[in-house]
Design an enzyme around this catalytic site. Sequence first.
Site, PDB file in Angstrom:
ATOM      1  N   THR A 205      99.507  78.522  42.288  1.00 25.63           N
ATOM      2  CA  THR A 205     100.131  79.599  43.056  1.00 25.63           C
ATOM      3  C   THR A 205      99.496  80.937  42.678  1.00 25.63           C
ATOM      4  O   THR A 205      99.059  81.098  41.544  1.00 25.63           O
ATOM      5  CB  THR A 205     101.629  79.621  42.676  1.00 25.63           C
ATOM      6  OG1 THR A 205     102.240  78.497  43.279  1.00 25.63           O
ATOM      7  CG2 THR A 205     102.340  80.887  43.073  1.00 25.63           C
ATOM      8  N   ARG A 233     110.896  71.208  51.163  1.00 23.84           N
ATOM      9  CA  ARG A 233     111.214  71.656  49.790  1.00 23.84           C
ATOM     10  C   ARG A 233     110.801  73.127  49.637  1.00 23.84           C
ATOM     11  O   ARG A 233     109.724  73.533  50.032  1.00 23.84           O
ATOM     12  CB  ARG A 233     110.465  70.787  48.784  1.00 23.84           C
ATOM     13  CG  ARG A 233     110.647  71.201  47.307  1.00 23.84           C
ATOM     14  CD  ARG A 233     109.543  72.109  46.823  1.00 23.84           C
ATOM     15  NE  ARG A 233     109.600  72.358  45.371  1.00 23.84           N
ATOM     16  CZ  ARG A 233     108.819  73.210  44.739  1.00 23.84           C
ATOM     17  NH1 ARG A 233     107.914  73.907  45.400  1.00 23.84           N
ATOM     18  NH2 ARG A 233     108.927  73.394  43.452  1.00 23.84           N
ATOM     19  N   VAL A 234     111.674  73.915  49.066  1.00 25.67           N
ATOM     20  CA  VAL A 234     111.349  75.319  48.825  1.00 25.67           C
ATOM     21  C   VAL A 234     111.360  75.555  47.316  1.00 25.67           C
ATOM     22  O   VAL A 234     112.309  75.160  46.632  1.00 25.67           O
ATOM     23  CB  VAL A 234     112.373  76.251  49.525  1.00 25.67           C
ATOM     24  CG1 VAL A 234     112.118  77.698  49.147  1.00 25.67           C
ATOM     25  CG2 VAL A 234     112.296  76.073  51.038  1.00 25.67           C
ATOM     26  N   GLY A 235     110.296  76.174  46.819  1.00 25.47           N
ATOM     27  CA  GLY A 235     110.199  76.439  45.377  1.00 25.47           C
ATOM     28  C   GLY A 235     110.724  77.815  45.018  1.00 25.47           C
ATOM     29  O   GLY A 235     111.475  78.442  45.781  1.00 25.47           O
ATOM     30  N   ASP A 236     110.303  78.296  43.868  1.00 26.85           N
ATOM     31  CA  ASP A 236     110.771  79.600  43.389  1.00 26.85           C
ATOM     32  C   ASP A 236     110.026  80.767  44.031  1.00 26.85           C
ATOM     33  O   ASP A 236     110.557  81.878  44.125  1.00 26.85           O
ATOM     34  CB  ASP A 236     110.576  79.694  41.862  1.00 26.85           C
ATOM     35  CG  ASP A 236     109.111  79.515  41.473  1.00 26.85           C
ATOM     36  OD1 ASP A 236     108.475  78.560  41.976  1.00 26.85           O
ATOM     37  OD2 ASP A 236     108.589  80.321  40.682  1.00 26.85           O
ATOM     38  N   THR A 256     104.646  81.583  38.104  1.00 30.92           N
ATOM     39  CA  THR A 256     104.016  80.339  38.549  1.00 30.92           C
ATOM     40  C   THR A 256     104.444  79.224  37.610  1.00 30.92           C
ATOM     41  O   THR A 256     104.540  79.429  36.403  1.00 30.92           O
ATOM     42  CB  THR A 256     102.481  80.435  38.558  1.00 30.92           C
ATOM     43  OG1 THR A 256     101.954  79.141  38.872  1.00 30.92           O
ATOM     44  CG2 THR A 256     101.904  80.897  37.223  1.00 30.92           C
ATOM     45  N   GLY A 257     104.713  78.077  38.171  1.00 30.53           N
ATOM     46  CA  GLY A 257     105.140  76.964  37.334  1.00 30.53           C
ATOM     47  C   GLY A 257     106.013  76.021  38.125  1.00 30.53           C
ATOM     48  O   GLY A 257     106.039  76.066  39.363  1.00 30.53           O
ATOM     49  N   GLY A 259     108.740  75.087  39.951  1.00 29.85           N
ATOM     50  CA  GLY A 259     109.679  75.968  40.636  1.00 29.85           C
ATOM     51  C   GLY A 259     111.151  75.690  40.412  1.00 29.85           C
ATOM     52  O   GLY A 259     111.956  76.624  40.326  1.00 29.85           O
TER      53      GLY A 259
END
Length: 340
Positions: A205, A233-236, A256-257, A259
């Site tokens: 990211t 799917r939605v991440g951070d 980044t990581g 999420g």
Amino acid sequence: MRLLTCLLYSMLCLWATATVVQAKTPSDEASIAIAIHAGAGTIPRDNMNEAREHAIRTTLEEAVRAGHAVLEGGGSAIDAVTAAITIMEDAPEFNAGRGAVLTSEERVEMDSSIMTGHDLGAGSVASVRGIRHPILAARAVLEHSVHVMLSGRGAEAFARDRQLEFMPEEWFHTEFRREQLREIQGEENAQAATDPGYEENWFSTVGTVALDRKGNLAAGTSTGGMTNKRFGRVGDSPIIGAGTYADNNSCAVSATGHGEYFIRHVVAYNICARMMHLDETLQQSADHVVNKLLVEDGGTGGVIALDAEGNIATPFNTAGMYRATIDRDGNVSVKIYKDE
Ligand code: ASP
């Protein structure tokens, strides 16, 4: 009369001294600074191919310099953020825009967000397809809508209305990401029974935090999410407070990581909040969240963070993080591994 003249003269001298002290010379101008990341991860040095490493370092430097040039020219922090991120979105090495990772259905679905620290302005898009620069879509939500977050088809329709550029699905795909998907799907099939916690090796990211001459902070993040994610799917990254946050009273953060962990720990806001409420320095609060809270919970990744004085912190709890900074003294640094 003489006494009065003397008094007036002394007052004039005092006023003049104060004026001289307050006058700003060019070197006293508010500091500018910028930090970018393009993901954190655990790839061992030996596995990094030389050509790829060169491309990564070159793009990082190009992006951080582009953002810094905006700041140097008196441009705003948000302009610096979009200048750096659009370059990284076009770079096929990174997991954002072109070269984004693939969902389990072999599609590209992207998330992005942006925030300005002087007014807590925020915009974000989630699960979008085909938008060349999701960061510009997030910015359009901030600047041209009454909302903070738009998702899926609604976000795409909005981006079309704003006349943002769209590219065909294949434009985003790279062989590297197809290979990564095949690998992870193969490994997941093999490991599913024994190791449901299997994780991707490198999150790439992209994100930027910037401080402009007016003392304003901004942060932005853009991603394809995680390889083999379920569609939808939605991440951070598009979640204000989790993947991105900026507040002139504390700091600007892009994460980044993995999420899911970053959402649960509200990582970006958590760092800013610790600074405000616990009186911690930027380094202390960023370290605490990344190297203590996340580590204790098993959440891998890192952040770039910048405060209103131009201090930069880039903690990560993985073997490396693609990152570059230009600090308030103009020092340029481009790094990948922890021991650099
Ligand atoms: N944080 C991103 C996500 O979970 C992944 C990354 O940082 O590469 O979607």
